[in-house]
Motif scaffolding. Structure first.
Motif, PDB file in Angstrom:
ATOM      1  N   GLU A 258      39.940  33.538  83.648  1.00  0.00           N
ATOM      2  CA  GLU A 258      38.801  33.753  82.882  1.00  0.00           C
ATOM      3  C   GLU A 258      38.230  34.685  83.719  1.00  0.00           C
ATOM      4  O   GLU A 258      37.781  35.842  83.107  1.00  0.00           O
ATOM      5  CB  GLU A 258      37.932  32.365  82.888  1.00  0.00           C
ATOM      6  CG  GLU A 258      36.512  32.743  81.962  1.00  0.00           C
ATOM      7  CD  GLU A 258      35.866  31.792  81.658  1.00  0.00           C
ATOM      8  OE1 GLU A 258      34.934  31.675  81.001  1.00  0.00           O
ATOM      9  OE2 GLU A 258      36.015  30.642  82.454  1.00  0.00           O
ATOM     10  N   SER A 272      42.724  33.821  73.417  1.00  0.00           N
ATOM     11  CA  SER A 272      42.442  32.635  74.230  1.00  0.00           C
ATOM     12  C   SER A 272      43.631  31.540  73.999  1.00  0.00           C
ATOM     13  O   SER A 272      44.334  31.303  72.879  1.00  0.00           O
ATOM     14  CB  SER A 272      41.108  32.159  73.726  1.00  0.00           C
ATOM     15  OG  SER A 272      41.027  30.774  74.561  1.00  0.00           O
ATOM     16  N   GLU A 275      41.102  25.797  76.981  1.00  0.00           N
ATOM     17  CA  GLU A 275      40.710  25.265  78.492  1.00  0.00           C
ATOM     18  C   GLU A 275      41.618  24.289  78.911  1.00  0.00           C
ATOM     19  O   GLU A 275      41.879  23.330  78.081  1.00  0.00           O
ATOM     20  CB  GLU A 275      39.303  24.930  78.259  1.00  0.00           C
ATOM     21  CG  GLU A 275      38.354  26.003  78.016  1.00  0.00           C
ATOM     22  CD  GLU A 275      36.871  25.770  77.811  1.00  0.00           C
ATOM     23  OE1 GLU A 275      36.666  24.588  78.011  1.00  0.00           O
ATOM     24  OE2 GLU A 275      35.863  26.418  78.087  1.00  0.00           O
ATOM     25  N   ALA A 286      39.476  28.385  81.646  1.00  0.00           N
ATOM     26  CA  ALA A 286      39.841  28.828  80.475  1.00  0.00           C
ATOM     27  C   ALA A 286      41.162  29.970  80.824  1.00  0.00           C
ATOM     28  O   ALA A 286      41.025  30.470  81.942  1.00  0.00           O
ATOM     29  CB  ALA A 286      38.657  29.671  79.813  1.00  0.00           C
TER      30      ALA A 286
END
Length: 290
Positions: A258, A272, A275, A286
């Motif tokens: 992240e 993405s 997480e 993340a």
């Protein structure tokens, strides 16, 4: 014959059959061209043939750069970076060397170095990058030994050139991969992106397949790089190795933490991955694909 001072006597050197000594300080490259630390103008020696790398407080590692005729340790061609010991025989082309590291690196010495390192330690914001070959064990079973030697060596050399051309520092080799870093004050996000882009281009060749993970954080750095005593320590170093294992489990070839994604925001598109809980770390981390 080389003259060797007391400090070199206490260190390590390569000894030729005629008694010539080549001191090893930090990374020592061997090959046919003048850019090498030890120049070997011999027909069976490649332009950039091999490297002896000092890491982890006195450990010497031998790496072949995918040379045509190979690098031999105790008469056996090496397939991957391998640790050396005092008295080892190294053969490059027709040149035979004996490695001499007569002063053993004791646990007491390592402890002393670590204590000095802790006293001199600095917490420096750094970019970290880990790369390793995907499925190296099954790959090594499928390939002929000499083909694997050339493949792995050429990959390491190509990655090393990309990283060092952008001022990266290879901290240690990991058998089928490596850890490298850039102090934030000495680089820019654009330069890191250039390294990632070049490595991703290398990935497109698909042979060998490898993954890379990039992270940004405050790293504890201490020790003397030229003595192989420079250490990268702390949670951020542990984190990038956890992220590498996560990338392997996800089958992703290129991942960003992240903090790395935030630093590169606006320069490159990312995706993405969600997480994740990582062993030894509180909360969820993340992770992003590039």
């Amino acid at each position: 014959m080389f003259l060797v001072n007391a400090s070199q006597e206490e260190g390590a050197w390569l000894e030729a059959p005629d008694g010539t000594r080549h001191p090893i300080n930090g990374s020592c490259s061997l090959g046919r061209t003048a850019v090498n630390t030890i120049v070997l103008e011999l027909p069976k020696v490649s332009r950039r043939h091999a490297l002896i790398h000092l890491q982890n407080i006195g450990e010497l590692w031998l790496i072949d750069f995918g040379s045509s005729n190979g690098t031999f340790l105790n008469k056996r061609r090496i397939q991957h970076p391998i640790r050396l010991s005092d008295g080892d025989q190294i053969t490059i082309g027709d040149q035979v060397f004996k490695l001499r590291q007569p002063v053993a690196i004791s646990e007491e010495y390592k402890t002393d170095v670590m204590q000095r390192t802790l006293r001199e330690i600095e917490n420096i914001p750094c970019w970290l990058l880990v790369a390793d070959i995907r499925g190296f064990t099954p790959l090594s079973r499928r390939m002929q030994s000499e083909d694997l030697d050339v493949l792995l060596g050429a990959w390491i050399f190509s990655c090393k050139e990309i990283i060092e051309s952008r001022h990266g520092i290879v901290n240690k080799y990991l058998g089928d991969g490596f850890l490298t870093y850039w102090p934030d004050a000495a680089t820019t996000p654009e330069e890191i992106l250039a390294v990632i882009s070049a490595l991703k281009e290398l990935q497109q060749k698909k042979w060998p397949a490898f993954r890379l993970v990039v992270h940004f954080g405050a790293v504890a750095i201490g020790g003397v790089a030229s003595m192989g005593e420079e250490s990268l320590m702390g949670g951020e170093v542990n984190l990038i190795f956890r992220l590498e294992k996560l990338a392997a489990s996800l089958g992703e070839p290129c991942c960003l933490s992240e903090t790395a994604q935030t630093k590169l925001h606006g320069l490159v598109a990312t995706r993405s991955l969600g997480e994740f809980e990582l062993k030894g770390f509180e909360g969820k981390c993340a992770v992003f694909a590039l």
